[in-house]
Structure formats: C-alpha cells, structure tokens
Design a protein around this motif. Structure first.
Motif, PDB file in Angstrom:
ATOM      1  N   UNK A 139       0.787  -1.223   0.000  1.00  0.00           N
ATOM      2  CA  UNK A 139       0.000   0.000   0.000  1.00  0.00           C
ATOM      3  C   UNK A 139       0.817   1.270   0.000  1.00  0.00           C
ATOM      4  N   UNK A 140       2.120   1.180   0.269  1.00  0.00           N
ATOM      5  CA  UNK A 140       2.979   2.359   0.139  1.00  0.00           C
ATOM      6  C   UNK A 140       3.045   2.771  -1.333  1.00  0.00           C
ATOM      7  N   UNK A 141       3.242   4.074  -1.568  1.00  0.00           N
ATOM      8  CA  UNK A 141       3.168   4.618  -2.927  1.00  0.00           C
ATOM      9  C   UNK A 141       4.383   5.491  -3.217  1.00  0.00           C
ATOM     10  N   UNK A 142       4.914   5.345  -4.419  1.00  0.00           N
ATOM     11  CA  UNK A 142       5.853   6.326  -4.973  1.00  0.00           C
ATOM     12  C   UNK A 142       5.147   7.001  -6.137  1.00  0.00           C
ATOM     13  N   UNK A 143       4.917   8.299  -6.020  1.00  0.00           N
ATOM     14  CA  UNK A 143       4.361   9.077  -7.123  1.00  0.00           C
ATOM     15  C   UNK A 143       5.534   9.578  -7.963  1.00  0.00           C
ATOM     16  N   UNK A 144       5.566   9.219  -9.232  1.00  0.00           N
ATOM     17  CA  UNK A 144       6.806   9.223 -10.007  1.00  0.00           C
ATOM     18  C   UNK A 144       7.135  10.525 -10.725  1.00  0.00           C
ATOM     19  N   UNK A 145       6.437  11.603 -10.413  1.00  0.00           N
ATOM     20  CA  UNK A 145       6.748  12.884 -11.031  1.00  0.00           C
ATOM     21  C   UNK A 145       5.772  13.244 -12.143  1.00  0.00           C
ATOM     22  N   UNK A 146       5.779  14.512 -12.507  1.00  0.00           N
ATOM     23  CA  UNK A 146       4.801  15.020 -13.470  1.00  0.00           C
ATOM     24  C   UNK A 146       5.461  15.528 -14.743  1.00  0.00           C
ATOM     25  N   UNK A 147       4.783  15.368 -15.884  1.00  0.00           N
ATOM     26  CA  UNK A 147       5.290  15.976 -17.114  1.00  0.00           C
ATOM     27  C   UNK A 147       5.103  17.489 -17.152  1.00  0.00           C
ATOM     28  N   UNK A 148       4.271  18.015 -16.257  1.00  0.00           N
ATOM     29  CA  UNK A 148       4.048  19.452 -16.212  1.00  0.00           C
ATOM     30  C   UNK A 148       2.873  19.807 -15.334  1.00  0.00           C
ATOM     31  N   UNK A 149       2.858  21.025 -14.831  1.00  0.00           N
ATOM     32  CA  UNK A 149       1.873  21.466 -13.849  1.00  0.00           C
ATOM     33  C   UNK A 149       1.030  22.616 -14.382  1.00  0.00           C
ATOM     34  N   UNK A 150      -0.180  22.754 -13.822  1.00  0.00           N
ATOM     35  CA  UNK A 150      -1.049  23.868 -14.151  1.00  0.00           C
ATOM     36  C   UNK A 150      -1.492  24.591 -12.899  1.00  0.00           C
ATOM     37  N   UNK A 151      -1.500  25.926 -12.938  1.00  0.00           N
ATOM     38  CA  UNK A 151      -1.982  26.716 -11.802  1.00  0.00           C
ATOM     39  C   UNK A 151      -3.483  26.502 -11.653  1.00  0.00           C
ATOM     40  N   UNK A 152      -3.938  26.320 -10.418  1.00  0.00           N
ATOM     41  CA  UNK A 152      -5.358  26.077 -10.169  1.00  0.00           C
ATOM     42  C   UNK A 152      -5.932  27.135  -9.241  1.00  0.00           C
ATOM     43  N   UNK A 153      -7.222  27.390  -9.461  1.00  0.00           N
ATOM     44  CA  UNK A 153      -7.992  28.350  -8.671  1.00  0.00           C
ATOM     45  C   UNK A 153      -9.312  27.712  -8.258  1.00  0.00           C
ATOM     46  N   UNK A 154      -9.980  28.271  -7.233  1.00  0.00           N
ATOM     47  CA  UNK A 154     -11.297  27.750  -6.860  1.00  0.00           C
ATOM     48  C   UNK A 154     -12.247  27.742  -8.056  1.00  0.00           C
ATOM     49  N   UNK A 155     -12.968  26.640  -8.194  1.00  0.00           N
ATOM     50  CA  UNK A 155     -13.890  26.487  -9.312  1.00  0.00           C
ATOM     51  C   UNK A 155     -13.318  25.703 -10.474  1.00  0.00           C
ATOM     52  N   UNK A 156     -12.007  25.467 -10.473  1.00  0.00           N
ATOM     53  CA  UNK A 156     -11.394  24.696 -11.552  1.00  0.00           C
ATOM     54  C   UNK A 156     -11.705  23.206 -11.403  1.00  0.00           C
ATOM     55  N   UNK A 157     -11.461  22.479 -12.496  1.00  0.00           N
ATOM     56  CA  UNK A 157     -11.563  21.024 -12.508  1.00  0.00           C
ATOM     57  C   UNK A 157     -10.252  20.467 -13.051  1.00  0.00           C
ATOM     58  N   UNK A 158      -9.705  19.483 -12.363  1.00  0.00           N
ATOM     59  CA  UNK A 158      -8.395  18.924 -12.715  1.00  0.00           C
ATOM     60  C   UNK A 158      -8.558  17.447 -13.042  1.00  0.00           C
ATOM     61  N   UNK A 159      -7.783  16.973 -14.028  1.00  0.00           N
ATOM     62  CA  UNK A 159      -7.746  15.555 -14.358  1.00  0.00           C
ATOM     63  C   UNK A 159      -6.296  15.083 -14.442  1.00  0.00           C
ATOM     64  N   UNK A 160      -6.085  13.861 -13.985  1.00  0.00           N
ATOM     65  CA  UNK A 160      -4.860  13.124 -14.290  1.00  0.00           C
ATOM     66  C   UNK A 160      -5.281  12.002 -15.230  1.00  0.00           C
ATOM     67  N   UNK A 161      -4.874  12.104 -16.480  1.00  0.00           N
ATOM     68  CA  UNK A 161      -5.193  11.073 -17.471  1.00  0.00           C
ATOM     69  C   UNK A 161      -3.951  10.195 -17.608  1.00  0.00           C
ATOM     70  N   UNK A 162      -3.991   9.044 -16.976  1.00  0.00           N
ATOM     71  CA  UNK A 162      -2.850   8.130 -16.971  1.00  0.00           C
ATOM     72  C   UNK A 162      -3.258   6.891 -17.771  1.00  0.00           C
TER      73      UNK A 162
END
Length: 272
Positions: A238-261
């Motif tokens: 159950x331990x997890x290594x999150x392996x890094x991101x190809x890039x980030x987006x600034x988020x504000x209240x009301x936004x919707x975010x997806x991780x498409x893996x």
C-alpha cells in the motif's frame, strides 16, 4: 487487467473491464485492499468467479483506494522537459520527498486551497503512482515485478510561491490537506514492468491539456525509483511512490483537474 478500489462508503472492491464486485465476495479471506495487494497479481481471484453481480464502474462512487494511507513518496523534476520548463538543473539522483497521509483524498476531492494569505499560487500535477505489494527493502531493479502490485493515477499539488521563497520549504509546500488525490482504482497488470512500456501521463485543467509525456521522458524510471528508495527504508503493501509530473497547471477555486494516466485510468477532482 484487474482493479482494486474502495467505494465512497469504504467497501473494498475487485474489478475488471466489465465492472466491480465486493472484494469479500470474490475472496472471502481478503478483508482489505492491503490484503489483496499482497496477493497481486497471480493470487487475486477473478471478479467473474465471485458470487455477486458486477456493477459497472460508471455506476460506482469511488473513494480513496488505500486506507489507512501509509508512506507517500513524491519525485520532483523527473521529466527532463519539465525540469527544463522550470529552468532547473537535472538532478543526478532522484529528487524525492515524503508527503504526510493527511494530504491524501479520493476521487472528486475536492482539492481545498489554503487562504491566499498563506499561498496564492498552487499548481496541480498529474502523475503515475506505483503501489507496493510486499514488505521489502534493498531490492534491485530487476525485482520490480516481485514487489510492486500495480499503479494508481495521482494529482499532486505544490504551493509554488512558498517553494520559491526557499527550496528547503518543499515539505511545507507539498503538505497541505488534500494536496494529493489518488484513484479511482489501482490497476493490477500481469507484469508491472512490461506494463510501463505503454503508459502516458496528461495534466488537464478545465479540459485543457497542460502537459503530457510518456515514461520515456523520465530521468528515473519506476524500477530505478523503487530500488533506489528501498535502500532508504522498508516498504509495505500500500505504500506509494508518485513518479513525477510531465508538467503542472496553476489552479484556482472552481477549476476542474484531471490526471489522465493511460491505460491505468482517469482521475478527476474539483478545486475549492
């Protein structure tokens, strides 16, 4: 491929591409997701053999697939393109950090942004999470299939304005409540190492693809990350290594975010 998940009410689930059944209906000896991870992949029962009818994924409200959450490792600057975007020097070893369990929340979130007086620029980052299936330490890269159970989509958050003040503030910048979303399920392939050949990661904010890449763009591939960090500590199911991101987006209240893996799954979360 099979999937391990938890419903919003906490019921452990086992599924495949046709739907999900209660984990206990498929394997009466399996009480928790951690129990199932220890048997993945070969020892997992088939959802079709359960004494329960499959429920399609789109009819289920999923919760955080792992509970209780234990160790959460994150990896910074692990895609060469992302490091270049941030004008950062490519690290010679994995640039890792640990996030507390209190950061973790399930599909839908919501991601709750701190007051603007505390931080006024938070980014969201899609990542591939590697989920451990065994208790182990000091393994080699070629033992990846022996110790890893599967993979989970992750949305990681960073308070960039706090981090820019001083790189030693990384832990604080990463550790606000709800700053890690995981789910909707853990994908359990027959061979975790071979599965990595087909994985791609997209960060999506308000239906706009902010960044995408395949694992070929990584500086340190998942087998190397697991082996490297197993020299530091003992991992548990159950331990997890999150392996890094190809890039980030600034988020504000009301936004919707997806991780498409792909082909693991799609994780969505609102921002408040």
């Amino acid at each position: 491929m099979r999937y391990l998940a938890r419903s919003a009410d906490g019921t452990p689930l086992l599924g495949d591409d046709e739907g999900f059944v209660p984990l206990a209906a498929a394997g009466p000896s399996l009480e928790t997701i951690q129990d199932a991870l220890k048997q993945a992949p070969d020892g997992l029962p088939a959802p079709g053999d359960a004494r329960a009818q499959r429920i399609p994924a789109d009819e289920i409200s999923f919760g955080l697939p792992l509970s209780p959450v234990k160790k959460l490792w994150g990896i910074g600057l692990n895609y060469a393109d992302h490091a270049a975007d941030l004008d950062e020097v490519r690290p010679e070893e994995p640039a890792s950090f640990v996030k507390p369990p209190s950061t973790a929340t399930g599909p839908g979130g919501p991601i709750r942004l701190p007051d603007e007086e505390v931080t006024n620029r938070v980014t969201a980052e899609a990542e591939l999470g590697v989920v451990m299936g065994q208790t182990f330490s000091h393994v080699e890269e070629d033992e990846f299939d022996d110790v890893v159970a599967g993979f989970v989509p992750i949305i990681d958050m960073t308070s960039e304005d706090i981090l820019e003040k001083n790189p030693r503030f990384l832990t604080r910048a990463k550790s606000f409540d709800t700053f890690l979303v995981a789910g909707p399920w853990i994908a359990i392939p027959d061979s975790p190492a071979a599965f990595l050949d087909d994985v791609s990661v997209q960060t999506v904010v308000n239906d706009e693809i902010v960044a995408e890449n395949t694992l070929e763009g990584m500086l340190f591939k998942p087998p190397e990350l697991v082996a490297f960090h197993s020299q530091v500590m003992t991992f548990e199911p159950g331990d997890v290594i999150s392996t890094g991101t190809p890039g980030a987006g600034v988020i504000k209240p009301g936004d919707a975010v997806k991780a498409v893996v792909k082909p693991v799954g799609v994780l969505e979360s609102d921002v408040k």
